[in-house]
Design a protein around this motif. Structure first.
Motif, PDB file in Angstrom:
ATOM      1  N   SER A 137       0.828  -1.200   0.000  1.00 22.93           N
ATOM      2  CA  SER A 137       0.000   0.000   0.000  1.00 22.93           C
ATOM      3  C   SER A 137       0.869   1.259   0.000  1.00 22.93           C
ATOM      4  CB  SER A 137      -0.918  -0.012   1.224  1.00 22.93           C
ATOM      5  OG  SER A 137      -1.687   1.153   1.266  1.00 22.93           O
ATOM      6  N   SER A 138       1.925   1.252   0.796  1.00 28.46           N
ATOM      7  CA  SER A 138       2.824   2.400   0.864  1.00 28.46           C
ATOM      8  C   SER A 138       3.485   2.656  -0.488  1.00 28.46           C
ATOM      9  CB  SER A 138       3.883   2.164   1.948  1.00 28.46           C
ATOM     10  OG  SER A 138       4.763   3.254   2.036  1.00 28.46           O
ATOM     11  N   LEU A 139       3.960   1.599  -1.140  1.00 28.30           N
ATOM     12  CA  LEU A 139       4.595   1.749  -2.460  1.00 28.30           C
ATOM     13  C   LEU A 139       3.604   2.257  -3.502  1.00 28.30           C
ATOM     14  CD1 LEU A 139       6.707  -1.524  -2.769  1.00 28.30           C
ATOM     15  CD2 LEU A 139       7.575   0.797  -2.438  1.00 28.30           C
ATOM     16  N   LYS A 140       2.403   1.693  -3.495  1.00 29.41           N
ATOM     17  CA  LYS A 140       1.425   2.037  -4.525  1.00 29.41           C
ATOM     18  C   LYS A 140       0.827   3.421  -4.325  1.00 29.41           C
ATOM     19  CE  LYS A 140       0.525  -2.759  -5.707  1.00 29.41           C
ATOM     20  NZ  LYS A 140      -0.422  -3.872  -5.799  1.00 29.41           N
ATOM     21  N   LYS A 141       0.889   3.945  -3.106  1.00 29.03           N
ATOM     22  CA  LYS A 141       0.374   5.297  -2.862  1.00 29.03           C
ATOM     23  C   LYS A 141       1.431   6.371  -3.055  1.00 29.03           C
ATOM     24  CE  LYS A 141      -3.345   4.010   0.241  1.00 29.03           C
ATOM     25  NZ  LYS A 141      -3.806   3.926   1.630  1.00 29.03           N
ATOM     26  N   ARG A 142       2.698   5.976  -3.114  1.00 26.32           N
ATOM     27  CA  ARG A 142       3.766   6.974  -3.274  1.00 26.32           C
ATOM     28  C   ARG A 142       4.505   6.765  -4.585  1.00 26.32           C
ATOM     29  NH1 ARG A 142       6.675   8.912   1.955  1.00 26.32           N
ATOM     30  NH2 ARG A 142       7.825  10.040   0.380  1.00 26.32           N
ATOM     31  N   GLU A 143       5.465   5.864  -4.593  1.00 32.36           N
ATOM     32  CA  GLU A 143       6.353   5.732  -5.758  1.00 32.36           C
ATOM     33  C   GLU A 143       5.632   5.252  -7.018  1.00 32.36           C
ATOM     34  OE1 GLU A 143       8.873   6.116  -2.297  1.00 32.36           O
ATOM     35  OE2 GLU A 143       7.196   4.755  -2.674  1.00 32.36           O
ATOM     36  N   LEU A 144       4.642   4.393  -6.868  1.00 29.29           N
ATOM     37  CA  LEU A 144       3.948   3.854  -8.047  1.00 29.29           C
ATOM     38  C   LEU A 144       2.686   4.633  -8.408  1.00 29.29           C
ATOM     39  CD1 LEU A 144       4.354   0.030  -7.334  1.00 29.29           C
ATOM     40  CD2 LEU A 144       5.737   1.484  -8.830  1.00 29.29           C
ATOM     41  N   ALA A 145       2.303   5.593  -7.575  1.00 26.84           N
ATOM     42  CA  ALA A 145       1.081   6.363  -7.844  1.00 26.84           C
ATOM     43  C   ALA A 145       1.240   7.186  -9.115  1.00 26.84           C
ATOM     44  CB  ALA A 145       0.772   7.273  -6.667  1.00 26.84           C
ATOM     45  N   ASN A 146       0.301   7.028 -10.036  1.00 26.14           N
ATOM     46  CA  ASN A 146       0.248   7.790 -11.285  1.00 26.14           C
ATOM     47  C   ASN A 146       1.497   7.627 -12.145  1.00 26.14           C
ATOM     48  OD1 ASN A 146      -2.300   8.855 -10.521  1.00 26.14           O
ATOM     49  ND2 ASN A 146      -1.246  10.335  -9.234  1.00 26.14           N
ATOM     50  N   LEU A 147       2.231   6.540 -11.952  1.00 22.86           N
ATOM     51  CA  LEU A 147       3.433   6.287 -12.743  1.00 22.86           C
ATOM     52  C   LEU A 147       3.035   5.699 -14.092  1.00 22.86           C
ATOM     53  CD1 LEU A 147       6.557   6.103 -12.962  1.00 22.86           C
ATOM     54  CD2 LEU A 147       6.333   3.779 -12.039  1.00 22.86           C
ATOM     55  N   ALA A 148       3.344   6.417 -15.148  1.00 21.91           N
ATOM     56  CA  ALA A 148       3.034   5.956 -16.503  1.00 21.91           C
ATOM     57  C   ALA A 148       4.339   5.606 -17.200  1.00 21.91           C
ATOM     58  CB  ALA A 148       2.274   7.037 -17.277  1.00 21.91           C
ATOM     59  N   GLY A 149       4.919   4.481 -16.828  1.00 22.93           N
ATOM     60  CA  GLY A 149       6.193   4.063 -17.405  1.00 22.93           C
ATOM     61  C   GLY A 149       6.013   3.431 -18.771  1.00 22.93           C
ATOM     62  N   ASP A 150       7.070   3.499 -19.561  1.00 22.50           N
ATOM     63  CA  ASP A 150       7.051   2.863 -20.878  1.00 22.50           C
ATOM     64  C   ASP A 150       7.564   1.432 -20.825  1.00 22.50           C
ATOM     65  OD1 ASP A 150       6.055   5.080 -22.272  1.00 22.50           O
ATOM     66  OD2 ASP A 150       8.048   5.985 -22.392  1.00 22.50           O
ATOM     67  N   HIS A 151       8.346   1.120 -19.803  1.00 19.59           N
ATOM     68  CA  HIS A 151       8.968  -0.199 -19.688  1.00 19.59           C
ATOM     69  C   HIS A 151       8.837  -0.685 -18.244  1.00 19.59           C
ATOM     70  CE1 HIS A 151      10.731   0.585 -23.610  1.00 19.59           C
ATOM     71  NE2 HIS A 151      11.130   1.753 -23.144  1.00 19.59           N
ATOM     72  N   ASP A 157      12.442   0.569 -11.171  1.00 21.90           N
ATOM     73  CA  ASP A 157      13.214   1.665 -10.573  1.00 21.90           C
ATOM     74  C   ASP A 157      12.410   2.380  -9.492  1.00 21.90           C
ATOM     75  OD1 ASP A 157      15.327   1.085 -12.235  1.00 21.90           O
ATOM     76  OD2 ASP A 157      14.937   2.728 -13.648  1.00 21.90           O
ATOM     77  N   ALA A 158      11.147   2.676  -9.784  1.00 23.37           N
ATOM     78  CA  ALA A 158      10.295   3.361  -8.809  1.00 23.37           C
ATOM     79  C   ALA A 158      10.089   2.495  -7.571  1.00 23.37           C
ATOM     80  CB  ALA A 158       8.953   3.728  -9.439  1.00 23.37           C
ATOM     81  N   THR A 159       9.911   1.194  -7.790  1.00 15.01           N
ATOM     82  CA  THR A 159       9.713   0.273  -6.669  1.00 15.01           C
ATOM     83  C   THR A 159      10.956   0.217  -5.798  1.00 15.01           C
ATOM     84  OG1 THR A 159       8.177  -1.019  -8.014  1.00 15.01           O
ATOM     85  CG2 THR A 159       9.078  -2.090  -6.063  1.00 15.01           C
ATOM     86  N   GLU A 160      12.133   0.158  -6.428  1.00 13.11           N
ATOM     87  CA  GLU A 160      13.381   0.119  -5.659  1.00 13.11           C
ATOM     88  C   GLU A 160      13.564   1.405  -4.848  1.00 13.11           C
ATOM     89  OE1 GLU A 160      16.683  -0.973  -8.148  1.00 13.11           O
ATOM     90  OE2 GLU A 160      15.766  -2.895  -8.646  1.00 13.11           O
ATOM     91  N   GLN A 161      13.159   2.545  -5.402  1.00 13.22           N
ATOM     92  CA  GLN A 161      13.220   3.797  -4.649  1.00 13.22           C
ATOM     93  C   GLN A 161      12.326   3.713  -3.403  1.00 13.22           C
ATOM     94  OE1 GLN A 161      12.183   6.972  -7.333  1.00 13.22           O
ATOM     95  NE2 GLN A 161      13.935   6.577  -8.666  1.00 13.22           N
TER      96      GLN A 161
END
Length: 196
Positions: A137-151, A157-161
């Motif tokens: 939940s913490s990852l998906k609300k911060r680093e992965l929120a609204n992330l529109a990656g191409d790959h 990378d966002a998850t590792e951050q």
């Protein structure tokens, strides 16, 4: 069961190139737009969050794994082999849910050969008892929120951050455990002092 062990909660979650849409701020009159390619590529992540059963000073430990596709028994055994290295062969009581890959014949046979590992099953339909759910939940609300990656590498990378953010905040993993209502170190009975 050995009482001097790591209590480790493990869970898996999926991520994809489709963004996790969350509310955000923007200047008045300028609605933010999220542009992405409709791409169903998926990856899976496994998190093992551990707490020592007798020594809270050792802190919480987070072991993380990310792979394209999904986990099956063979992939989970690879994750558990990494957990063994991560905990340097110390005794681990692994707590996870009833996913068929967790309790397959192959998994049970592999676990039977491991002298460092004991499995415990969470009650059915009780994800709220697993602190790793709060990690996701913490990852998906911060680093992965609204992330529109191409790959998928962008998602990785966002998850590792996010994992780095959680690992550098020693209180956060303990707050995940506290939120479940579980306690690794129960308080002393009120009528006994530590020195008795």
């Amino acid at each position: 069961m050995n009482t001097r062990a790591w209590i480790v909660f493990l869970d898996e979650s999926g991520v994809s190139l489709l963004p996790q849409i969350r509310r955000t701020y923007a200047p008045r009159g300028r609605t933010p737009l999220l542009r992405h390619r409709l791409n169903w590529k998926r990856a899976s992540m496994a998190g093992a969050l551990g707490y020592h059963s007798t020594d809270p000073e050792r802190g919480a430990r987070l072991c993380f794994h990310l792979k394209p596709g999904s986990y099956d028994t063979a992939a989970l055994i690879e994750v558990l082999e990494q957990v063994k290295v991560f905990y340097r062969g110390e005794n681990v009581v692994l707590v996870w849910d009833g996913l068929p890959a967790h309790w397959s014949r192959t998994m049970r046979a592999w676990v039977a050969e491991q002298d460092w590992l004991t499995l415990e099953r969470l009650p059915a339909y009780a994800p709220e008892l697993n602190p790793v759910e709060l990690l996701w939940s913490s990852l998906k609300k911060r680093e992965l929120a609204n992330l529109a990656g191409d790959h998928l590498a962008d998602v990785a990378d966002a998850t590792e951050q996010g994992i780095h953010r959680i690992n550098t905040n020693p209180q956060l993993p303990w707050s995940f455990l506290a939120h479940t209502g579980l306690a690794i170190h129960p308080p002393h009975p009120p009528n006994l002092r530590k020195d008795q």
